[in-house]
Design a protein around this motif. Structure first.
Motif, PDB file in Angstrom:
ATOM      1  N   UNK A   1       0.653  -1.216   0.001  1.00 49.20           N
ATOM      2  CA  UNK A   1       0.162   0.091   0.000  1.00 49.20           C
ATOM      3  C   UNK A   1       0.800   1.343  -0.031  1.00 49.20           C
ATOM      4  N   UNK A   2       1.666   1.357   0.972  1.00 48.04           N
ATOM      5  CA  UNK A   2       2.666   2.308   0.858  1.00 48.04           C
ATOM      6  C   UNK A   2       3.523   2.506  -0.617  1.00 48.04           C
ATOM      7  N   UNK A   3       3.848   1.399  -1.212  1.00 46.69           N
ATOM      8  CA  UNK A   3       4.575   1.632  -2.394  1.00 46.69           C
ATOM      9  C   UNK A   3       3.664   2.129  -3.299  1.00 46.69           C
ATOM     10  N   UNK A   4       2.526   1.773  -3.555  1.00 44.00           N
ATOM     11  CA  UNK A   4       1.323   2.366  -4.428  1.00 44.00           C
ATOM     12  C   UNK A   4       1.419   3.995  -4.081  1.00 44.00           C
ATOM     13  N   UNK A   5       1.208   4.383  -2.922  1.00 44.83           N
ATOM     14  CA  UNK A   5       1.339   5.860  -2.679  1.00 44.83           C
ATOM     15  C   UNK A   5       2.401   6.446  -3.248  1.00 44.83           C
TER      16      UNK A   5
ATOM     17  N   UNK B   1       5.681   9.835  -7.197  1.00 47.42           N
ATOM     18  CA  UNK B   1       6.661   9.799  -8.206  1.00 47.42           C
ATOM     19  C   UNK B   1       5.900  10.167  -9.643  1.00 47.42           C
ATOM     20  N   UNK B   2       4.980   9.617  -9.830  1.00 46.45           N
ATOM     21  CA  UNK B   2       4.361  10.190 -11.226  1.00 46.45           C
ATOM     22  C   UNK B   2       3.876  11.592 -11.228  1.00 46.45           C
ATOM     23  N   UNK B   3       3.618  12.084  -9.990  1.00 44.30           N
ATOM     24  CA  UNK B   3       3.298  13.453  -9.781  1.00 44.30           C
ATOM     25  C   UNK B   3       4.498  14.303  -9.984  1.00 44.30           C
ATOM     26  N   UNK B   4       5.575  13.829  -9.509  1.00 44.46           N
ATOM     27  CA  UNK B   4       6.863  14.495  -9.693  1.00 44.46           C
ATOM     28  C   UNK B   4       7.279  15.291  -8.362  1.00 44.46           C
ATOM     29  N   UNK B   5       6.577  14.782  -7.439  1.00 44.22           N
ATOM     30  CA  UNK B   5       6.428  15.525  -6.074  1.00 44.22           C
ATOM     31  C   UNK B   5       7.532  14.808  -5.058  1.00 44.22           C
ATOM     32  N   UNK B   6       8.191  15.602  -4.395  1.00 43.76           N
ATOM     33  CA  UNK B   6       9.208  15.056  -3.107  1.00 43.76           C
ATOM     34  C   UNK B   6       9.840  13.769  -3.787  1.00 43.76           C
ATOM     35  N   UNK B   7      10.771  14.025  -4.861  1.00 41.56           N
ATOM     36  CA  UNK B   7      11.619  12.846  -5.659  1.00 41.56           C
ATOM     37  C   UNK B   7      12.575  12.447  -4.448  1.00 41.56           C
ATOM     38  N   UNK B   8      13.230  13.126  -3.554  1.00 38.25           N
ATOM     39  CA  UNK B   8      14.213  12.746  -2.503  1.00 38.25           C
ATOM     40  C   UNK B   8      13.251  11.872  -1.522  1.00 38.25           C
ATOM     41  N   UNK B   9      12.330  12.249  -1.028  1.00 35.01           N
ATOM     42  CA  UNK B   9      11.621  11.511  -0.161  1.00 35.01           C
ATOM     43  C   UNK B   9      11.059  10.142  -0.708  1.00 35.01           C
TER      44      UNK B   9
ATOM     45  N   UNK C   1      11.321   4.503  -0.780  1.00 36.80           N
ATOM     46  CA  UNK C   1      11.193   3.285  -1.513  1.00 36.80           C
ATOM     47  C   UNK C   1      12.346   2.295  -1.229  1.00 36.80           C
ATOM     48  N   UNK C   2      13.535   2.933  -0.991  1.00 35.17           N
ATOM     49  CA  UNK C   2      14.667   1.931  -0.568  1.00 35.17           C
ATOM     50  C   UNK C   2      14.463   1.246   0.930  1.00 35.17           C
ATOM     51  N   UNK C   3      13.995   2.073   1.713  1.00 32.63           N
ATOM     52  CA  UNK C   3      13.441   1.528   3.079  1.00 32.63           C
ATOM     53  C   UNK C   3      12.542   0.498   3.021  1.00 32.63           C
ATOM     54  N   UNK C   4      11.483   0.579   2.167  1.00 30.71           N
ATOM     55  CA  UNK C   4      10.549  -0.356   1.831  1.00 30.71           C
ATOM     56  C   UNK C   4      10.979  -1.643   1.343  1.00 30.71           C
ATOM     57  N   UNK C   5      12.090  -1.532   0.429  1.00 28.13           N
ATOM     58  CA  UNK C   5      12.542  -2.597  -0.176  1.00 28.13           C
ATOM     59  C   UNK C   5      13.604  -3.379   1.030  1.00 28.13           C
ATOM     60  N   UNK C   6      13.960  -2.679   1.631  1.00 24.91           N
ATOM     61  CA  UNK C   6      14.700  -3.202   2.959  1.00 24.91           C
ATOM     62  C   UNK C   6      13.927  -4.095   3.951  1.00 24.91           C
TER      63      UNK C   6
END
Length: 146
Positions: A79-83, A88-96, A101-106
């Motif tokens: 669910x978090x990955x979808x949000x 990402x698609x909107x181009x907002x907060x790319x760093x966040x 995303x890296x944290x979710x993968x871990x």
């Protein structure tokens, strides 16, 4: 007759009679009752799957992806990955988005690894992952202004 000398309700003779009646009536009744029993079992299974999917917040078709001891955590991560993908698609907060995303993968790797751990260790890992997901959800809601 006194209370101590009652006749037993089931004795060998009555049990034989019940078995004999079942042998005669069973083949006649079984074809009528089996379809109803199968339909009832299928309906019960469907209700159970719908309830579990609703509890996890995923469609019933994706329920198999979130099975096992860490299924709830996998559903939260998905669910978090979808949000994050929407952000990402909107181009907002790319760093966040990249950091989260890296944290979710871990976290996904940690939950998968915990599946094969002994129960006390697995529960410890699951609690730690759940706490981390709580923090990520709070940060995400803050980013969204909620």
């Amino acid at each position: 007759m006194s209370a101590t000398k009652r006749k037993p309700r089931i004795n060998p003779r009555s049990a034989k009679n019940v078995v004999a009646v079942a042998k005669v009536i069973g083949p006649a009744v079984a074809p009528v009752l089996l379809p109803f029993a199968a339909k009832a079992a299928a309906t019960f299974r469907e209700l159970k799957d719908n309830r579990k999917a609703h509890k996890l917040g995923v469609p019933v078709s994706d329920l198999a992806k979130f099975s096992g001891k860490g299924g709830v955590l996998h559903a939260r991560i998905a669910g978090l990955a979808e949000v994050l993908q929407e952000l990402r698609d909107r181009g907002k907060d790319a760093d966040f988005v990249a950091e989260t995303s890296d944290t979710l993968a871990k976290l996904t790797s940690a939950v998968r690894a915990a599946e094969r751990m002994p129960t006390p260790k697995r529960k410890t890992v699951h609690r730690a992952v759940a706490a981390e997901l709580d923090q990520l959800e709070q940060r995400l809601l803050h980013k969204l202004g909620i």
